[in-house]
Design a protein around this motif. Structure first.
Motif, PDB file in Angstrom:
ATOM      1  N   GLY A  43       0.818  -1.208   0.000  1.00  0.00           N
ATOM      2  CA  GLY A  43       0.000   0.000   0.000  1.00  0.00           C
ATOM      3  C   GLY A  43       0.849   1.254   0.000  1.00  0.00           C
ATOM      4  O   GLY A  43       2.014   1.239   0.381  1.00  0.00           O
ATOM      5  N   GLY A  44       0.244   2.346  -0.440  1.00  0.00           N
ATOM      6  CA  GLY A  44       0.937   3.625  -0.473  1.00  0.00           C
ATOM      7  C   GLY A  44      -0.065   4.751  -0.514  1.00  0.00           C
ATOM      8  O   GLY A  44      -1.018   4.778   0.265  1.00  0.00           O
ATOM      9  N   SER A  45       0.120   5.661  -1.452  1.00  0.00           N
ATOM     10  CA  SER A  45      -0.785   6.796  -1.616  1.00  0.00           C
ATOM     11  C   SER A  45      -0.978   7.044  -3.105  1.00  0.00           C
ATOM     12  O   SER A  45      -0.365   6.379  -3.943  1.00  0.00           O
ATOM     13  N   ARG A  54      -1.414   2.716  -6.434  1.00  0.00           N
ATOM     14  CA  ARG A  54      -1.714   4.104  -6.811  1.00  0.00           C
ATOM     15  C   ARG A  54      -2.886   4.154  -7.796  1.00  0.00           C
ATOM     16  O   ARG A  54      -3.774   5.012  -7.674  1.00  0.00           O
ATOM     17  N   LEU A  55      -2.879   3.236  -8.763  1.00  0.00           N
ATOM     18  CA  LEU A  55      -3.957   3.213  -9.753  1.00  0.00           C
ATOM     19  C   LEU A  55      -5.311   2.971  -9.088  1.00  0.00           C
ATOM     20  O   LEU A  55      -6.307   3.625  -9.434  1.00  0.00           O
ATOM     21  N   CYS A  56      -5.348   2.060  -8.136  1.00  0.00           N
ATOM     22  CA  CYS A  56      -6.612   1.794  -7.425  1.00  0.00           C
ATOM     23  C   CYS A  56      -7.089   3.042  -6.684  1.00  0.00           C
ATOM     24  O   CYS A  56      -8.290   3.354  -6.676  1.00  0.00           O
ATOM     25  N   ARG A  57      -6.174   3.774  -6.081  1.00  0.00           N
ATOM     26  CA  ARG A  57      -6.542   4.982  -5.339  1.00  0.00           C
ATOM     27  C   ARG A  57      -6.972   6.103  -6.285  1.00  0.00           C
ATOM     28  O   ARG A  57      -7.902   6.863  -5.979  1.00  0.00           O
ATOM     29  N   MET A  58      -6.306   6.206  -7.428  1.00  0.00           N
ATOM     30  CA  MET A  58      -6.695   7.190  -8.428  1.00  0.00           C
ATOM     31  C   MET A  58      -8.071   6.863  -8.989  1.00  0.00           C
ATOM     32  O   MET A  58      -8.910   7.752  -9.175  1.00  0.00           O
ATOM     33  N   PHE A 279      -1.770   5.678 -17.758  1.00  0.00           N
ATOM     34  CA  PHE A 279      -0.937   5.774 -16.560  1.00  0.00           C
ATOM     35  C   PHE A 279      -0.238   4.442 -16.300  1.00  0.00           C
ATOM     36  O   PHE A 279       0.975   4.408 -16.017  1.00  0.00           O
ATOM     37  N   ALA A 280      -0.971   3.334 -16.400  1.00  0.00           N
ATOM     38  CA  ALA A 280      -0.407   2.013 -16.136  1.00  0.00           C
ATOM     39  C   ALA A 280       0.726   1.696 -17.108  1.00  0.00           C
ATOM     40  O   ALA A 280       1.778   1.178 -16.705  1.00  0.00           O
ATOM     41  N   LEU A 281       0.528   2.000 -18.375  1.00  0.00           N
ATOM     42  CA  LEU A 281       1.560   1.736 -19.371  1.00  0.00           C
ATOM     43  C   LEU A 281       2.823   2.552 -19.082  1.00  0.00           C
ATOM     44  O   LEU A 281       3.949   2.033 -19.123  1.00  0.00           O
ATOM     45  N   ARG A 282       2.644   3.827 -18.771  1.00  0.00           N
ATOM     46  CA  ARG A 282       3.790   4.685 -18.488  1.00  0.00           C
ATOM     47  C   ARG A 282       4.557   4.203 -17.263  1.00  0.00           C
ATOM     48  O   ARG A 282       5.790   4.137 -17.257  1.00  0.00           O
ATOM     49  N   MET A 283       3.839   3.828 -16.223  1.00  0.00           N
ATOM     50  CA  MET A 283       4.484   3.379 -14.999  1.00  0.00           C
ATOM     51  C   MET A 283       5.174   2.034 -15.191  1.00  0.00           C
ATOM     52  O   MET A 283       6.272   1.802 -14.653  1.00  0.00           O
ATOM     53  N   ALA A 284       4.560   1.124 -15.948  1.00  0.00           N
ATOM     54  CA  ALA A 284       5.178  -0.181 -16.185  1.00  0.00           C
ATOM     55  C   ALA A 284       6.492  -0.015 -16.940  1.00  0.00           C
ATOM     56  O   ALA A 284       7.508  -0.645 -16.611  1.00  0.00           O
TER      57      ALA A 284
END
Length: 346
Positions: A43-45, A54-58, A279-284
């Motif tokens: 977990g994080g923010s 992060r994606l789940c929180r966004m 976002f997911a693609l960029r982060m991966a």
């Protein structure tokens, strides 16, 4: 009845009727609905931490905003709500609202799900993300829909290999090692190459490598860092220059829960889910590059995959995992054929 109690009772009757009416329930005045999102990652923010958390929180924040607070979400990281392998069944039954999970974890209940971690079948992000609009993605969406799931966000991750000893690059490097592959199909390839298979979710890899129950682990670049496998590894094979281990790790929602929602809430959920794929693609991709630096700083030997070695793995996968998967059912055969077609279309 007194003059005072008459109007009070009438007002209560009117409010009760309004509160139970469709207009009231669908309005901004209706009580908000709270949903749970489960995943196995640290977990994080919204701003920091494992990008899957992060994606789940966004997602939660944006959907709440778009629905004016009528939908709210609680995030349960670190497998704090339920075990990783229990999530798929809970989603199917409507006992869990949403989960971000490796699709291959659903293989016990859905053999078709292992198309999401089929070694050598997807070898780039462009190919993987192309599935969503291609025939293979439409067919997978149909099958998952029949099994009670809605794909909210398509998320692909490349992966590497952390090892306690020498780097695992070519198939012959796993001979005699205790290895975690991540899916039934990956395990078939590793067995053919001479490895002993250890089955466990990614959040248990660190402990297994630390106590010697595991010699090497295939997992995503993000998990290689988030679960601090560099603390227990002497080498890393990255996916920076390509790879044969690409995993579909979508944000999934229970179809039962999804279909209970009004159309505007369904539309908000799907729109936010699609937006977050970028976002997911960029982060991966960022993690594929960052993982090498993390391991190098920890003193591990870092190597990359070359095209010739990738073809070795792909040839072995075609003869073992692909053949096995295609023979399991008509659905599996159709998915494999459509996925191979998407490769040829590139």
């Amino acid at each position: 009845m007194s003059l005072k109690t008459g109007p009070i009772l009438a007002r209560r009757t009117l409010l009760g009727a309004l509160a139970s009416s469709p207009l009231w329930l669908g309005s901004a005045w209706a009580a908000s609905q709270s949903m749970k999102i489960s995943h196995q990652f640290p977990g994080g923010s919204i701003m920091e931490g494992d990008f899957r958390d992060r994606l789940c929180r966004m997602f939660a924040a944006d959907v709440e905003k778009r629905t004016r607070g009528s939908l709210k979400f609680s995030i349960y990281p670190n497998a704090s709500l339920m075990a990783p392998n229990a999530q798929f069944g809970a989603l199917r039954k409507g006992g869990l609202d949403l989960a971000l999970m490796p699709l291959s974890y659903a293989a016990a209940e859905s053999p078709e799900a292992n198309i999401g971690l089929m070694p050598g079948l997807v070898t780039s992000y462009a190919q993987g993300y192309g599935w969503k609009s291609a025939d293979v993605g439409k067919e997978l969406t149909r099958i998952l829909g029949e099994q009670g799931l809605v794909v909210i966000s398509w998320i692909w991750q490349a992966g590497g290999v952390a090892a306690r000893g020498a780097p695992v690059v070519a198939p012959e490097d796993v001979r005699g090692l205790k290895v975690r592959g991540g899916s039934r199909e990956m395990d078939l390839v590793l067995q053919q190459a001479g490895a002993t298979i250890v089955n466990l979710p990614s959040n248990e890899i660190h402990a297994a490598m630390k106590n010697g129950a595991l010699d090497a682990a295939f997992t995503s670049s993000t998990s290689l860092m988030s679960f601090r496998l560099h603390d227990v590894s002497r080498s890393l094979t990255t996916a920076r220059s390509g790879g044969y281990w690409y995993m579909l790790e979508p944000l999934l929602m229970s179809k039962t829960v999804f279909e209970r929602l009004p159309k505007d809430q369904q539309a908000a959920i799907m729109a936010v889910g699609a937006d977050l794929e970028r976002f997911a693609l960029r982060m991966a991709r960022n993690d594929d590059a960052a993982v090498a630096n993390v391991y190098a700083r920890a003193g591990a030997r870092v190597v990359d995959m070359d095209a010739d070695t990738l073809r070795k793995w792909q040839d072995m996968a075609r003869a073992t995992a692909w053949a096995d998967f295609g023979g399991r059912s008509e659905n599996c055969a159709r998915l494999l054929a459509l996925a191979e077609k998407s490769v040829m279309a590139l």
